[in-house]
Design a protein around this motif. Structure first.
Motif, short mmCIF file in Angstrom:
data_model
loop_
_atom_site.label_atom_id
_atom_site.label_comp_id
_atom_site.label_asym_id
_atom_site.label_seq_id
_atom_site.Cartn_x
_atom_site.Cartn_y
_atom_site.Cartn_z
N MET A 37 37.27 37.93 26.56
CA MET A 37 35.84 37.77 26.74
C MET A 37 35.14 38.72 25.77
SD MET A 37 33.09 36.58 28.29
CE MET A 37 33.77 35.59 29.58
N LYS A 38 34.20 38.20 25.03
CA LYS A 38 33.45 38.98 24.03
C LYS A 38 32.42 39.87 24.72
CE LYS A 38 30.14 37.57 20.84
NZ LYS A 38 29.65 36.62 19.86
N ARG A 42 38.25 44.35 29.12
CA ARG A 42 39.19 44.47 30.25
C ARG A 42 38.52 44.03 31.54
NH1 ARG A 42 40.31 49.46 32.07
NH2 ARG A 42 38.68 50.39 30.82
N VAL A 43 39.28 43.41 32.43
CA VAL A 43 38.81 43.07 33.77
C VAL A 43 39.08 44.28 34.66
CG1 VAL A 43 39.12 41.58 35.78
CG2 VAL A 43 39.22 40.60 33.48
N ILE A 44 38.01 44.79 35.30
CA ILE A 44 38.13 45.94 36.19
C ILE A 44 38.33 45.49 37.63
CG2 ILE A 44 36.92 47.98 37.09
CD1 ILE A 44 35.34 47.98 34.46
N ASP A 45 37.59 44.43 38.02
CA ASP A 45 37.60 43.97 39.41
C ASP A 45 37.36 42.46 39.44
OD1 ASP A 45 37.53 44.19 42.29
OD2 ASP A 45 35.34 44.08 42.17
N SER A 46 38.06 41.75 40.31
CA SER A 46 37.86 40.31 40.52
C SER A 46 37.72 40.06 42.00
CB SER A 46 39.05 39.51 40.01
OG SER A 46 39.08 39.47 38.63
N ARG A 47 36.78 39.21 42.35
CA ARG A 47 36.62 38.82 43.76
C ARG A 47 35.86 37.50 43.81
NH1 ARG A 47 33.02 43.72 45.84
NH2 ARG A 47 34.75 44.75 44.84
N PRO A 48 35.99 36.77 44.91
CA PRO A 48 35.22 35.52 45.05
C PRO A 48 33.72 35.83 45.04
CG PRO A 48 36.93 35.66 46.72
CD PRO A 48 36.88 36.99 46.04
N ILE A 82 34.47 32.83 40.73
CA ILE A 82 35.06 34.16 40.75
C ILE A 82 34.13 35.11 40.01
CG2 ILE A 82 37.04 35.56 40.01
CD1 ILE A 82 38.01 33.57 41.95
N ARG A 83 33.85 36.24 40.62
CA ARG A 83 33.02 37.28 40.00
C ARG A 83 33.97 38.32 39.41
NH1 ARG A 83 31.18 42.37 41.43
NH2 ARG A 83 29.08 42.87 40.77
N ARG A 84 33.80 38.61 38.12
CA ARG A 84 34.65 39.61 37.47
C ARG A 84 33.79 40.71 36.85
NH1 ARG A 84 39.64 37.37 37.66
NH2 ARG A 84 39.93 35.22 37.09
N ARG A 85 34.15 41.96 37.15
CA ARG A 85 33.54 43.12 36.48
C ARG A 85 34.41 43.43 35.28
NH1 ARG A 85 28.94 44.70 36.08
NH2 ARG A 85 29.41 46.90 35.97
N LYS A 106 30.58 49.96 27.74
CA LYS A 106 29.63 49.30 28.65
C LYS A 106 30.38 48.37 29.60
CE LYS A 106 25.61 50.19 26.33
NZ LYS A 106 24.32 50.50 26.69
N ARG A 107 29.74 48.16 30.77
CA ARG A 107 30.30 47.25 31.78
C ARG A 107 29.36 46.07 31.97
NH1 ARG A 107 33.04 50.73 36.62
NH2 ARG A 107 34.48 51.88 35.28
N PHE A 108 29.94 44.94 32.35
CA PHE A 108 29.14 43.75 32.61
C PHE A 108 29.89 42.84 33.58
CE2 PHE A 108 31.69 43.05 28.86
CZ PHE A 108 32.15 41.74 28.95
N THR A 109 29.18 41.87 34.13
CA THR A 109 29.74 40.95 35.11
C THR A 109 29.79 39.54 34.52
OG1 THR A 109 28.80 42.26 36.89
CG2 THR A 109 29.46 40.02 37.45
N THR A 110 30.89 38.84 34.80
CA THR A 110 31.00 37.44 34.42
C THR A 110 31.36 36.62 35.66
OG1 THR A 110 33.35 37.61 33.84
CG2 THR A 110 31.76 37.93 32.05
#
Length: 149
Positions: free
Chosen positions: A1-2, A12-18, A25-28, A36-40
């Motif tokens: 992911m860009k 990097r994926v830090i956290d995944s949850r529904p 799926i929500r991914r931090r 920087k951090r962002f959500t996808t």
């Protein structure tokens, strides 16, 4: 992911949850370059659904059209945004559970009316008056009598 901040192509994926809707799926994510951090959100890709309009034209399914119709019907009614979104989710689930590649817009209209009848009767009548194109007061009254029974 860009990374949306520095455009680095790897994160990097830090956290995944529904997600709250249960359909995605929500991914931090974190970028190792800028920090920087962002959500996808990931959503299951479905086969495009084609809607057959009254004039037999075909167009791709658009959730936004259902949202607009339901929001207009519920305008200034005591229905919360959460209830509206839940109703739209139920409508969409019913449409896709039909497992058809093409669905008539008339069937979608009926599903929306069923859901609005449960949600708010005034919203139902508003939607029905536009959807069924009431020509005069008598047809409008006939629909009201159905609700009162």
């Amino acid at each position: 992911m860009k990374c949306p901040y520095c455009s680095h192509p790897d994160t990097r994926v830090i956290d995944s949850r529904p997600a709250e809707d249960g359909n995605s799926i929500r991914r931090r994510r974190s970028c190792d370059v800028c920090g920087k951090r962002f959500t996808t959100y990931e959503k299951i890709e479905t086969i495009p659904l084609i809607i057959i309009k009254k004039d037999n034209n075909r167009e791709q399914y658009d959730r936004g059209k259902i949202e607009n119709g339901v929001l207009r019907a519920c305008y200034k009614r005591p229905v919360s945004a959460q209830e509206i979104q839940a109703a739209i989710d139920r409508i969409e689930t019913k449409i896709f559970s039909m497992e058809a590649k093409e669905v008539p817009s008339s069937r979608i209209g009926e599903i929306v009316m069923e859901e609005l009848k449960q949600l708010d009767e005034v919203a139902y009548v508003r939607f029905a008056s536009v959807y069924r194109e009431f020509k005069d007061v008598n047809t409008f009254m006939d629909e009201l009598k159905k609700i009162l029974k």
